[in-house]
Design a protein around this motif. Structure first.
Motif: not given
Length: 1049
Positions: A357-375
């Motif tokens: 939950y709240r992980d950033i959708v990315s092409p890679e399997r490892a994702s970063d978390k963010s609370h920014e509304s831009h991603y």
């Protein structure tokens, strides 16, 4: 089913009701049957001629509750269906297209791309294959059931209830109803998601920043409720309008699917359309609705100017800007949303990309978390089982064809063909879409649930040709149509359940308005549907309806498997491509998918179904539908009986299996209801109980009395909570009737081992000696049959099931050991709440040569090993002289016996003689309390002159005259010494028992056996009377000489 729909009760005069079929006509013409069939004319009232039966079958019309149900009319007598035109729909229109419309829908357009992107192509194929296999196996089982005879409208509920019985049918029927109702919630939420996200995002009442769950859900709740009200009003106005729009909605679904395949072909032929592009910052996907160019800066008039994207991450101008660190160190990349069929993107989408939950959708399997509304963020933690629960509703809807069975021209051919073809077609569509989505669309777009990376465009719409709006508009109307269909079908399922009468609290929902619309059921459906809408999330509602449909599919497979394995004569499906192993596999797969999707929802639904099952079993109306569970019970009972007969039960498993011999009064009611109460207290529903009675006469003459008696006994058993079987036999006399019952009651290994009966209370005053003679013969027969005998004396004083005995004692007088039944009975009684507070006391008698102290120790040790909690007391009975009272009792007994034999007194004289002896006995007993010797040794009788003359006339041929009777003087020394000794035992033992157990709640006593010489039977009854005199409640116990209690584990 054959007997359910058309059986009526017909009463002819005073005869018992008899069942007749609606297909049987009793109107026959003498000109037809009078000459040629005169031999069978007596049978024609109940058994029609074959030609008449075939004519009725040919003209039989099955009126439906499906698409034509709105043409029902309600009369004063209830629901009456008006005549409608015969059904004309074939396989394609009646089954194939409705199934296609119900299977293809909201999940295909809104969630399948997200499932493929999250789980990967391989795992998505596994999910689709499992779910489609489950529905295909269920369809095979359903086809077998649907083709096993004529299936009226009612669909899956009707088939399951008639195959598995009212308990399972009601539970599964409610599951189908709730599943259909929550499906309506899901379709409405899907409609609102399309409307608020892809058609008019500006119409949102609450602002949902970065898809905040609260704001998004509130918008769904408000608009979903409004949509539900509109749909409910449409359904309320008339289902015919929904049916007319069904073709339009189906056309939208088919056009949308054709647009998807056209887009795939176009992506393989032409370069990808540059309209849908995704902007990546490093490996993070950006929401491109907030900017117009995927650039940090742009050159305007040779001046470097920050873009809208720059302003999202930086503050200030280019020279003195304060920017996000990740924005500064990573470059922007713009990629095509639709890469094309031949682009090779399939390799990137082959395996799963699960996120928290709240992980950033990315092409890679490892994702970063963010609370920014831009991603673009994951709005939920994803895992395999979650996706199974969300996807499964997309394969439901396979019952649409069977629900229209009444509207089909040939249901037995159309249902299997249309349903299986629809499942095969939709399975191919789903499997191909999984592969094509993964082969054409970029992975980050697939994982973008709401299309935020492609300007708020539906992910599957990016692939569509000629325009994405084809799928957006098509999916919107598809979800609207599916929601209307759910709101139309669910109330009718509830109405069918209510009209069956298996759940009393649902009866109000069986009513409908004048045009047949189930108004109350529709209101309840709308209320439950609103609960699903208030959840506010399609992802949360989907697993709920998955549980209900999986439970339904599980029982469809179970019904087919049970019927196939039982090989019932009525199981003859026209559909031959089924097997019990396929049904079992489908049942196992359904159960597995339930727990894979959501184990806690699975437990809740199973618990719910179990509660409904028990409620119908406890409170529901009794229905006999010839169901498979009843057949399964019969097979299990047969198997168990055969196993029981192989060997007698071990001592550890022994419990009294009772044959209760009841007496009926003149109105054929139960004479001693307390005997049934005592039976339930002794058994507590465990083991075998057979309640029997005997009527004198012939069965042909007393058939109605026998049925009435059995009905009265069953009512008394229900009132006294006695669980068991009831049987009334008609015999030439009661003696033979009870003898036959003792010999033949029970079946196989389930036979009685004990007989319970009441003491013949008025045996002295009875008109004839049959009462006590039958009683003694019953004792002899139970002994010969090696069965225990329990005789309750003063049975009407025994406690009822409503009584609660205060602290008291159950006294056991253990005189002789005949198997230990005396020890076991108090233990069983104290398990019941009536006797629970009573303590157990055991008395045994020590003779002159016995060591009473050692006897007490040994008995206490024996009880300790038996695990019985009881107080032990040893009573010493010294061998003393026989008292004068004993001689007097024996003298009176023999005098009465002699006089009855020699004079054959009439009823009046016999009653007077009995009273005289009773008075003489009482006076003698009172005198002997003061003196050691009796005051008289004669029996004084008062004779009138008239009586003397009448007796001489009646007994002229007798050898002994009345004068001889007057002069009869039996002396003590002339008495039968055997009778004297027995009377001495009875008197002495009675004195001890009364002294010790006068206040006991119940006294259990060894019952002495009857004399071998039948000439002393009347004396035997006197001995038992003396033995139990002065005790309120007595249970005489005669064991079977078999050990029934053991000290070993």
């Amino acid at each position: 089913m054959e007997c359910e729909e058309g059986l009526n009760v017909e009463t002819l005069g005073d005869e018992t009701p008899r069942e007749t079929s609606s297909l049987i006509s009793t109107d026959h013409d003498d000109s037809i049957y009078g000459k040629n069939m005169a031999l069978y004319e007596d049978e024609m009232d109940s058994t029609p001629m074959v030609s008449s039966l075939l004519n009725k079958l040919a003209n039989y019309t099955n009126i439906t509750q499906g698409a034509l149900e709105h043409e029902e009319a309600e009369s004063e007598d209830g629901i009456q269906r008006v005549t409608v035109n015969g059904p004309q729909m074939g396989t394609f229109i009646g089954v194939f297209l409705p199934c296609m419309q119900n299977i293809l829908g909201v999940i295909l357009f809104l969630r399948l791309t997200w499932i493929v992107g999250t789980a990967g192509i391989m795992e998505a194929l596994a999910i689709v294959f499992m779910c489609c296999s489950c529905t295909m196996l269920t369809a095979i089982s359903m086809s077998a059931i649907a083709t096993n005879g004529v299936v009226p409208a009612g669909g899956s509920y009707y088939m399951i209830s008639r195959a598995l019985g009212p308990e399972f049918g009601g539970a599964v029927g409610l599951c189908v109803y709730l599943g259909t109702t929550f499906a309506g919630s899901m379709y409405i939420l899907g409609t609102m998601e399309i409307f608020l996200t892809y058609i008019m995002p500006n119409a949102a009442v609450f602002e949902a920043k970065s898809r905040e769950p609260t704001g998004m859900q509130n918008n769904m709740r408000i608009y979903g409720t409004f949509c539900l009200v509109i749909m409910t009003l449409v359904v309320f106005v008339g289902v015919k309008y929904v049916n007319k729009m069904a073709l339009v909605f189906l056309s939208c679904v088919m056009l949308s699917i054709m647009a998807i395949y056209a887009g795939v072909i176009q992506s393989a032929i032409k370069p990808p359309n540059s309209q849908h592009r995704v902007c990546l910052l490093g490996n993070r996907t950006l929401q491109n609705s907030r900017f117009d160019k995927c650039e940090k800066t742009e050159l305007i008039n040779n001046v470097t100017t920050p873009t809208q994207l720059w302003k999202l991450f930086c503050k200030g101008g280019i020279e003195n800007a304060t920017c996000d660190e990740y924005f500064t160190h990573n470059n922007l990349t713009e990629i095509q949303a639709v890469r094309g069929l031949l682009s090779g993107v399939i390799s990137d989408n082959m395996w799963g990309h699960y996120g928290q939950y709240r992980d950033i959708v990315s092409p890679e399997r490892a994702s970063d978390k963010s609370h920014e509304s831009h991603y673009v963020l994951h709005d939920v933690t994803t895992f395999f089982t979650l996706l199974v629960g969300i996807y499964f509703p997309s394969v439901t809807g396979i019952m649409a064809g069977s629900n229209r069975s009444g509207d089909l021209r040939d249901p037995q051919r159309s249902i299997p063909t249309g349903t299986i073809m629809a499942i095969a077609t939709t399975s191919i569509i789903y499997l191909s879409c999984v592969v094509l989505f993964g082969a054409c669309i970029e992975g980050v777009v697939l994982r973008d649930k709401y299309g935020e990376s492609v300007n708020g465009t539906l992910a599957v719409a990016t692939l569509a040709w000629p325009s994405s709006w084809v799928i957006v508009i098509g999916s919107f109307f598809s979800c609207c149509g599916a929601g209307l269909q759910s709101l139309t079908g669910a109330p009718r399922i509830l109405q069918a359940i209510a009209r069956d009468g298996i759940m009393p609290f649902l009866q109000v929902f069986g009513h409908s308005k004048s045009n047949g619309e189930p108004t109350w059921a529709l209101l309840l459906t709308a209320a439950i549907c609103e609960i699903g809408i208030l959840i506010g999330s399609l992802d949360h509602v989907a697993p709920i309806l998955s549980m209900f449909f999986l439970m339904c599919y599980l029982f469809v497979n179970l019904a087919c498997a049970v019927q196939t394995l039982l090989r019932t004569p009525n199981w003859r499906p026209r559909f031959k491509f089924y097997h019990w192993s396929l049904s079992f596999l489908g049942m196992s797969l359904s159960l597995s998918l339930m727990f894979v999707s959501s184990w806690y929802y699975a437990f809740v639904v199973i618990l719910f179904s179990g509660c409904i099952y028990k409620y119908i079993e406890y409170r529901g109306a009794e229905k006999e539908w010839g169901d498979g569970i009843r057949g399964l019970s019969l097979n299990a009972a047969q198997y168990a009986l055969i196993k029981l007969e192989e060997a007698p039960p071990h001592t550890k498993n022994w419990r009294p299996q009772l044959l209760v011999l009841l007496k009926l009064d003149s109105d054929l009611g139960v004479k001693h209801p307390c005997l049934l109460s005592f039976t339930s207290q002794l058994k507590a529903g465990k083991g075998l109980t057979i309640v029997c009675s005997v009527l004198e006469g012939t069965y042909m003459a007393r058939e109605a009395d026998a049925k009435l008696s059995e009905k009265n006994i069953k009512a008394a058993m229900a009132k006294e909570k006695t669980k068991g079987f009831c049987h009334v036999v008609v015999s030439s006399n009661q003696r033979d009737g009870f003898s036959h019952l003792i010999q033949s009651a029970g079946l196989g290994g389930m036979k009685h081992n004990s007989v319970l009966m009441a003491w013949p209370a008025n045996w002295k005053q009875a008109e004839s000696s049959l009462s006590w003679k039958n009683f003694i013969e019953t004792i002899r027969e139970t002994t010969a049959a090696h069965q225990a005998l329990l005789v309750a004396k003063n049975i009407d004083k025994f406690p009822t099931n409503q009584d609660r005995l205060d602290e008291g004692t159950i006294d056991v007088w253990w005189i002789v050991h005949d198997g230990g039944l005396l020890m076991l009975l108090p233990f069983l009684l104290r398990q019941h709440k009536v006797w629970r507070r009573c303590k157990m006391r055991i008395f045994t008698v020590a003779q002159m040569d016995d060591n009473s102290i050692q006897m007490k120790k040994d008995l206490q040790m024996f009880l300790y090993h038996l695990r019985l909690d009881a107080k032990v007391e040893v009573v010493e009975m010294h061998a003393g002289d026989i008292s004068a009272f004993t001689y007097e009792k024996t003298l009176v007994m023999e005098q009465r016996s002699q006089m009855l034999k020699q004079m054959q007194l009439s009823k009046t004289e016999r009653e007077r003689e009995a009273q005289l002896i009773h008075d003489r006995n009482t006076k003698s007993h009172a005198t002997l309390n003061d003196k050691a010797t009796p005051t008289s040794d004669r029996v004084h009788m008062t004779w009138t002159k008239e009586k003397l003359i009448s007796e001489r006339n009646r007994h002229r041929e007798a050898h002994m005259t009345v004068r001889d009777i007057f002069n009869m003087k039996p002396e003590w020394e002339n008495l039968d010494q055997t009778n004297v000794r027995r009377m001495h035992t009875a008197v002495k033992l009675n004195e001890v028992v009364v002294k010790k157990s006068k206040g006991a709640k119940l006294v259990l006593l060894n019952m002495p056996g009857p004399p071998k010489n039948k000439g002393g039977d009347e004396n035997y009854m006197e001995f038992l009377e003396v033995l139990t005199e002065g005790l309120e409640r007595v249970l005489l116990v005669r064991g079977s000489s078999r050990e029934v209690i053991t000290i070993y584990s």
